[in-house]
Design an enzyme around this catalytic site. Sequence first.
Site, PDB file in Angstrom:
ATOM      1  N   HIS A   1      42.378  38.072  41.115  1.00 39.73           N
ATOM      2  CA  HIS A   1      43.613  38.855  41.140  1.00 39.73           C
ATOM      3  C   HIS A   1      43.270  40.332  41.222  1.00 39.73           C
ATOM      4  O   HIS A   1      42.303  40.783  40.599  1.00 39.73           O
ATOM      5  CB  HIS A   1      44.437  38.562  39.873  1.00 39.73           C
ATOM      6  CG  HIS A   1      45.756  39.257  39.809  1.00 39.73           C
ATOM      7  ND1 HIS A   1      46.676  39.202  40.836  1.00 39.73           N
ATOM      8  CD2 HIS A   1      46.321  40.038  38.845  1.00 39.73           C
ATOM      9  CE1 HIS A   1      47.748  39.911  40.497  1.00 39.73           C
ATOM     10  NE2 HIS A   1      47.550  40.425  39.311  1.00 39.73           N
TER      11      HIS A   1
ATOM     12  N   CYS B   1      48.903  39.192  45.873  1.00 39.80           N
ATOM     13  CA  CYS B   1      48.418  40.336  45.108  1.00 39.80           C
ATOM     14  C   CYS B   1      47.524  41.271  45.909  1.00 39.80           C
ATOM     15  O   CYS B   1      47.657  42.498  45.838  1.00 39.80           O
ATOM     16  CB  CYS B   1      47.701  39.878  43.842  1.00 39.80           C
ATOM     17  SG  CYS B   1      46.099  39.078  44.118  1.00 39.80           S
TER      18      CYS B   1
ATOM     19  N   ASP C   1      51.107  46.574  38.611  1.00 38.41           N
ATOM     20  CA  ASP C   1      50.948  45.277  39.267  1.00 38.41           C
ATOM     21  C   ASP C   1      52.259  44.906  39.950  1.00 38.41           C
ATOM     22  O   ASP C   1      53.198  44.448  39.307  1.00 38.41           O
ATOM     23  CB  ASP C   1      50.551  44.211  38.246  1.00 38.41           C
ATOM     24  CG  ASP C   1      50.085  42.910  38.891  1.00 38.41           C
ATOM     25  OD1 ASP C   1      50.351  42.738  40.095  1.00 38.41           O
ATOM     26  OD2 ASP C   1      49.480  42.080  38.203  1.00 38.41           O
TER      27      ASP C   1
END
Length: 283
Positions: A107, A68, A122
């Site tokens: 995250h 991420c 995302d």
Amino acid sequence: MDVQAYLSRIGFAGPAEEPSLEVLRSVHKCHQLSVPFENLTVHSGGLVQLDLPLLYDKIVNQRRGGFCFENNGLFSWLLCKLGFRVTLLSGQVKNLITGRYGPPQDHLVVMVSLNGRRWLCDVGFGAAGFTVPLSLDVTGPQELGHRVYRIRENVGMSYLEWQQEENRGQDGDWMEIYKFTLKPRCLEDFAEMCQYHQSSPSSIFFCKSLCTLLKPGGRLTYIGHKLISTTFPSEGTGAELETTTKELKDEEIPGILAELFGVVLKSPLVPKDEAITPPPVMY
């Protein structure tokens, strides 16, 4: 950044002179279909560093992927270059083993403000991710293919949840994915957690070598010594996902990564698929 090289890397061929929802949705989906979610640097003797030029070289020039912090960190830079108003956000992923959330900065996600509306982006959450941005201004279900998502708020915290095809609906079983706040962050805020995920036995990225990529109509996932192929059901059929698993030998893995994921490593990979140790601190 060479913006055109980045857009070519993700297969985006449309005009992008002005920031628009159409461009945002398109580059988001193209990124998901082209850049793997992977942690293979960790398992081939390397170290992930959150420096934008290094991330650009890895993902664009070397045609690799990342987790991420890498995928969303670099994607946010692209969006800025395309003229979007971008804010980095901190998320906490729900642990499937403990049922608890990870620590802050667990995250990295991206918020885009466009024409008075806010969108959650995302491209760095792997198999549980969404293909196009989700609206942060909608409280009801948002249907994307075989999944339904919703974002709910509670005491200053936003929660991203999803449903599978077989139980979709407002009264169906919602599964929490991660929670996040709207407090602006910078990439440097995630450096400590980036190191944690490369070294902690409580992190999936340390315990398992993995690489997953969205494909039209499905997903391919490598993990340890397995190759998992997932076929999504047609919309509205109510059918379940179809999954097949193939066991891999050590010598097969480099070829699989190159052929199916476009990933060629500079150093030998050490395949890993160990149990994850529940984290000692619960959030």
